[in-house]
Design an enzyme around this catalytic site. Structure first.
Site, mmCIF file in Angstrom:
data_model
loop_
_atom_site.group_PDB
_atom_site.id
_atom_site.type_symbol
_atom_site.label_atom_id
_atom_site.label_comp_id
_atom_site.label_asym_id
_atom_site.label_seq_id
_atom_site.Cartn_x
_atom_site.Cartn_y
_atom_site.Cartn_z
ATOM 1 N N SER A 1 1.064 -1.231 0.054
ATOM 2 C CA SER A 1 0.069 -0.168 -0.093
ATOM 3 C C SER A 1 1.055 1.368 0.015
ATOM 4 O O SER A 1 1.749 1.523 0.974
ATOM 5 C CB SER A 1 -0.753 0.046 1.381
ATOM 6 O OG SER A 1 -1.400 0.997 1.301
ATOM 7 N N LYS B 1 -3.104 5.644 -3.213
ATOM 8 C CA LYS B 1 -4.209 6.509 -2.630
ATOM 9 C C LYS B 1 -5.017 7.506 -3.976
ATOM 10 O O LYS B 1 -4.125 7.610 -4.893
ATOM 11 C CB LYS B 1 -3.863 7.522 -1.707
ATOM 12 C CG LYS B 1 -3.144 6.731 -0.515
ATOM 13 C CD LYS B 1 -3.987 6.360 0.383
ATOM 14 C CE LYS B 1 -3.735 5.416 1.612
ATOM 15 N NZ LYS B 1 -4.783 4.587 1.886
ATOM 16 N N LYS C 1 -9.992 -5.360 8.795
ATOM 17 C CA LYS C 1 -8.704 -5.045 9.701
ATOM 18 C C LYS C 1 -9.168 -5.446 11.191
ATOM 19 O O LYS C 1 -10.262 -5.285 11.723
ATOM 20 C CB LYS C 1 -8.525 -3.296 9.728
ATOM 21 C CG LYS C 1 -8.083 -3.011 8.415
ATOM 22 C CD LYS C 1 -7.886 -1.371 8.378
ATOM 23 C CE LYS C 1 -7.178 -1.163 7.046
ATOM 24 N NZ LYS C 1 -7.151 0.389 6.985
ATOM 25 N N ASP D 1 -13.799 -0.314 4.007
ATOM 26 C CA ASP D 1 -12.905 -0.569 4.928
ATOM 27 C C ASP D 1 -13.517 0.052 6.252
ATOM 28 O O ASP D 1 -14.129 -0.660 6.902
ATOM 29 C CB ASP D 1 -11.554 0.334 4.496
ATOM 30 C CG ASP D 1 -10.548 0.416 5.474
ATOM 31 O OD1 ASP D 1 -9.482 0.845 5.102
ATOM 32 O OD2 ASP D 1 -10.942 0.034 6.746
ATOM 33 N N GLY E 1 -4.010 -2.964 6.403
ATOM 34 C CA GLY E 1 -2.742 -2.724 7.066
ATOM 35 C C GLY E 1 -3.176 -1.462 7.761
ATOM 36 O O GLY E 1 -3.923 -0.735 7.404
ATOM 37 N N LYS F 1 -1.506 -0.929 -4.115
ATOM 38 C CA LYS F 1 -2.581 -0.334 -3.645
ATOM 39 C C LYS F 1 -2.270 1.215 -3.593
ATOM 40 O O LYS F 1 -1.009 1.768 -3.049
ATOM 41 C CB LYS F 1 -3.156 -0.518 -2.364
ATOM 42 C CG LYS F 1 -3.997 0.427 -1.470
ATOM 43 C CD LYS F 1 -4.483 -0.147 -0.255
ATOM 44 C CE LYS F 1 -4.732 0.449 0.713
ATOM 45 N NZ LYS F 1 -5.315 -0.091 1.994
ATOM 46 N N ASP G 1 -7.158 3.281 -3.040
ATOM 47 C CA ASP G 1 -8.078 3.721 -1.649
ATOM 48 C C ASP G 1 -8.345 5.137 -1.654
ATOM 49 O O ASP G 1 -7.524 6.071 -1.837
ATOM 50 C CB ASP G 1 -6.948 3.207 -0.587
ATOM 51 C CG ASP G 1 -7.664 3.132 0.609
ATOM 52 O OD1 ASP G 1 -7.251 2.783 1.781
ATOM 53 O OD2 ASP G 1 -8.942 3.874 0.788
ATOM 54 N N GLU H 1 -11.337 1.461 -2.940
ATOM 55 C CA GLU H 1 -11.676 1.048 -1.650
ATOM 56 C C GLU H 1 -12.114 2.400 -0.996
ATOM 57 O O GLU H 1 -11.855 3.558 -1.127
ATOM 58 C CB GLU H 1 -10.282 0.668 -0.860
ATOM 59 C CG GLU H 1 -10.476 0.478 0.500
ATOM 60 C CD GLU H 1 -9.015 0.067 1.181
ATOM 61 O OE1 GLU H 1 -7.951 -0.100 0.528
ATOM 62 O OE2 GLU H 1 -9.056 0.131 2.517
HETATM 63 O O1 LIG Z 1 -0.299 -0.784 6.780
HETATM 64 C C1 LIG Z 1 -0.135 -0.822 5.570
HETATM 65 O O2 LIG Z 1 0.722 -0.842 4.772
HETATM 66 C C2 LIG Z 1 -1.463 0.169 4.831
HETATM 67 C C3 LIG Z 1 -1.874 1.358 5.692
HETATM 68 C C4 LIG Z 1 -3.194 2.047 4.803
HETATM 69 O O3 LIG Z 1 -3.116 1.613 3.394
HETATM 70 C C5 LIG Z 1 -4.020 2.466 5.575
HETATM 71 C C6 LIG Z 1 -3.818 2.736 7.022
HETATM 72 C C7 LIG Z 1 -4.711 3.484 7.705
HETATM 73 C C8 LIG Z 1 -5.563 4.319 6.884
HETATM 74 C C9 LIG Z 1 -5.546 4.522 5.495
HETATM 75 O O4 LIG Z 1 -4.269 5.402 5.291
HETATM 76 C C10 LIG Z 1 -4.902 3.093 4.796
HETATM 77 C C11 LIG Z 1 -6.064 2.248 4.545
HETATM 78 O O5 LIG Z 1 -7.348 2.869 4.851
HETATM 79 O O6 LIG Z 1 -6.216 1.210 4.387
HETATM 80 MG MG LIG Z 2 -8.652 1.905 3.357
#
Ligand SMILES: O=C(O)CCC(=O)C1=CC=C[C@@H](O)[C@@H]1C(=O)O
Ligand SMILES: [Mg+2]
Length: 375
Positions: A140, A168, A267, A243, A295, A166, A193, A218
């Protein structure tokens, strides 16, 4: 072999760890993470470990490190120490009268799951019913300064063999960026996302993403919405993945019923623990809804829990569990989580399967508090 789990003490370690590279989302940039690690110990001195994913500010959900401390110290730890536990599933039942505060609950419940699996001499993955010996993972990427920087990051991780990318998106950083990515990486598994950056009125604009064969978009709309997501999904070819909207099995049921999503990012912290995550898994298995494990920039203990959950069969899509070295100079577990060609070998040792490096834990710990069972 059933054991009563008699927890004698709970220790909260508040850690501060600098990220190898700041992680930028539509809410802001994180360069250092402060979070709780939890150790539960039974009468034989056996330890179970959990990790809270709450950040220091309530941008992802309503929880913070400070609300975690209040809920754990004043409600959840006393409830847990009240009496023995026969099975970790009892922990979420005992916590049910406490509203929300899922990340605090999940961190403490996860430590009990680890202790339980160790006492059963089982890897946590097996204790949860998982059978995979290895899991496929993706990466991500936070918001980058330029498209060139983003393309360089993507190239690095595609070369390393991560199974999906992934990125943003938000208004002004979406269609053109995805088109540019697709120009360089026409066949890479790619998802976006949005972290609630759009409104239903943006549907026409978001339809432009349908041409890029994204695996999913997402959480495009509000963090607490499932109705408008259903209206948006009816207009998009690209599957919506939820999410932030999914806090429980109930939310998952309603979202699937309404057609608000075609996939769910599970999560453990957001849904209140492994027991609830497993219930969501089992329901989505029946409804044939693909899952993946998201994550929250975890350290090694949280990463280990994510790996165990991802061994359950309905986790059919690569998740966010990247290598420890992606985030941390030195992780708090031994060995660290490593990824080879986009794959993590599931540890077969009892519990979370990684040892906690107490020396490293101590280095990052800014405060420790221990709560003992009242005799
Ligand atoms: O832990 C990782 O490698 C991914 C973290 C991540 O993408 C995210 C963590 C928390 C909020 C967001 O920014 C995003 C998510 O929404 O999944
Ligand atoms: Mg997310």
């Amino acid at each position: 072999m059933t054991h009563e789990i008699n927890i004698h003490s709970v220790t909260l370690y508040r850690l501060r760890m600098a990220l190898n590279a700041p992680f930028t989302t539509s809410f802001g940039t994180i360069a250092e993470k402060e979070f709780f690690v939890i150790e539960v110990q039974d009468e034989e001195g056996e330890s179970g470990w959990g990790e809270s994913v709450a950040f220091t500010s309530p941008w992802y959900n309503e929880e913070t490190v400070k609300t975690n401390e209040h809920m754990l110290e004043d409600f959840l730890i006393p409830l847990l120490l009240e009496k023995t536990v026969r099975h970790p599933d009892e922990v979420s039942e005992r916590f049910a009268p406490i509203r929300r505060n899922n990340m605090a609950k999940a961190a403490l419940e996860g430590a009990v799951w680890d202790l339980y699996a160790k006492k059963q001499q089982l890897p946590l993955a097996r204790a949860l019913g998982g059978e995979k010996q290895e899991i496929e993972v993706g990466i991500s990427l936070g918001i980058q300064k330029t498209v060139q920087d983003l393309l360089k990051q993507i190239d690095r991780y595609v070369q390393e063999g991560y199974k999906r990318i992934k990125v943003k998106i938000k208004p002004g950083w979406d269609v053109k960026v995805i088109r540019e990515i697709r120009r360089h990486f026409p066949d890479t598994l790619l998802m976006a996302d949005a972290n609630s950056a759009y409104r239903l009125e943006d549907a026409e604009h978001l339809k432009a993403l349908d041409e890029f064969n994204l695996m999913m978009i997402e959480q495009p709309l509000a963090h607490d919405d499932i109705v408008d997501h259903a209206k948006l999904q009816a207009q998009l070819e690209t599957p919506i993945c939820l999410d932030e909207s999914i806090h429980s099995l109930e939310d998952a049921k309603k979202s699937i019923e309404l057609g608000s999503c075609k996939m769910i990012n599970v999560k453990i912290g957001r849904v209140g623990g492994l027991t609830e995550a497993k219930k969501i898994h089992d329901y989505c298995q029946v409804k044939n809804i693909p899952l993946w494990c998201g994550g929250m920039l975890e350290a090694g203990i949280g990463r280990a829990h994510n790996i165990a959950l991802t061994t359950l069969s309905q986790f059919v899509l690569p998740g966010d569990t990247a290598a420890s070295s992606r985030y941390w100079q030195k992780d708090i577990i031994e060995p660290e989580v490593t990824v080879h060609n986009g794959t993590i070998k599931v540890p077969d040792k009892p519990g979370i399967g990684y040892e906690v490096d107490r020396g490293q834990l101590e280095k990052y710990t800014v405060e420790t508090k221990t709560y003992k069972q009242k005799l």
